[in-house]
Design an enzyme around this catalytic site. Sequence first.
Site, short mmCIF file in Angstrom:
data_model
loop_
_atom_site.label_atom_id
_atom_site.label_comp_id
_atom_site.label_asym_id
_atom_site.label_seq_id
_atom_site.Cartn_x
_atom_site.Cartn_y
_atom_site.Cartn_z
CG HIS A 153 -2.11 0.80 1.18
ND1 HIS A 153 -2.07 2.17 1.09
CD2 HIS A 153 -3.43 0.47 1.22
CE1 HIS A 153 -3.30 2.65 1.07
NE2 HIS A 153 -4.14 1.64 1.13
CD GLU A 256 -3.15 1.45 -2.42
OE1 GLU A 256 -3.79 0.40 -2.20
OE2 GLU A 256 -3.62 2.57 -2.18
O1 TA6 Z 1 -6.08 1.09 -1.05
C1 TA6 Z 1 -7.21 1.90 -1.05
C2 TA6 Z 1 -8.02 1.62 0.20
O2 TA6 Z 1 -8.57 0.33 0.18
C3 TA6 Z 1 -9.07 2.72 0.30
O3 TA6 Z 1 -10.36 2.20 0.08
C4 TA6 Z 1 -8.89 3.25 1.71
O4 TA6 Z 1 -9.70 2.53 2.62
C5 TA6 Z 1 -7.39 3.03 1.91
O5 TA6 Z 1 -7.19 1.73 1.38
C6 TA6 Z 1 -6.89 3.20 3.31
O6 TA6 Z 1 -7.36 2.15 4.11
P1 TA6 Z 1 -6.93 2.19 5.68
O7 TA6 Z 1 -7.50 0.94 6.27
O8 TA6 Z 1 -5.43 2.24 5.73
O9 TA6 Z 1 -7.53 3.47 6.24
#
Ligand code: TA6
Length: 281
Positions: A153, A256
């Site tokens: 991520h 990501e």
């Molecule tokens: O990668 C995108 C995502 O899935 C978004 O939908 C948002 O939720 C982001 O990840 C961040 O997620 P987190 O659990 O780190 O707040």
Amino acid sequence: MPAHEANKVVTLEHPSGATAKISLFGATVISWIVKDTERLFVSKKAILDGTKAIRGGIPLVFPIFGTKSHIPLPQHGFARNSYWDYLGILTDNDEVAVRFALKDNQLTKEQRQSWPHSFRLVYTVTLTANTLKTILTVKNEDSDTLEFNTLLHTYFRVKDIANVSVEGLNSYTFTDKVTGGTTDVENRDKVTIAGEVDRVYQDVKDHLIVNVGDQEKLTIDKTTMKDTVVWNPWIEKAKGMGDFDDNEYHEMICVEVGSVAKWVRLESGQTWTGGQTISIV
Ligand code: TA6
């Protein structure tokens, strides 16, 4: 037994002056500096005491992406919320690498109940003068088959989101979380960000370009990671995150790489390897 030091940060230093820092919490890369410039974004409100996944750097998503009704784990799974074992640093005259491990016996009882598999993760972070490679291996140490999602991520630091674009996604199908999960096909050579973006591009080619402004670009070369997520929370979602400043959406973009659109199936005794190499061009 390898060292297991809670709240510790491992620093990698390359002869070129490049550095990287990795927290044992989540084996989260929290800094990558090349030519005296920080390339990753970590929110100034990030919680770094181990009570919440770190908001920034490269959180490691495993074994689920998002939430799954039949697997009651926190969003994006337990890997980014666990303390990993430090396995040591390897150096040669060009690269410096560090390895971390997470096994099922390091999980909480609740996590084991939610995802009852014997497994071993080994995560290797390798630094050279202008690249950062992050590779995960997943070993199924159970007698049954297991299925998982995984994703790196990555939060890239940018000066101004208005000058950012991602190349390499044209013609790929994506699921759009902003529109409630509809699918569409990308038709732009350069994907730009002018509002909330939360898309899973599926079966994407392995080479992507992130233009971060000021004529500077990074490339991402992924291996065995099928999909690519592009995310920027924009104004409203930024306000809704306590560990993210309201205006920080201007300074970051998440690109990501992961295998999230479909489950990865791993037979008993099998090992899966995937990851990315990010390069400053
Ligand atoms: O990668 C995108 C995502 O899935 C978004 O939908 C948002 O939720 C982001 O990840 C961040 O997620 P987190 O659990 O780190 O707040």
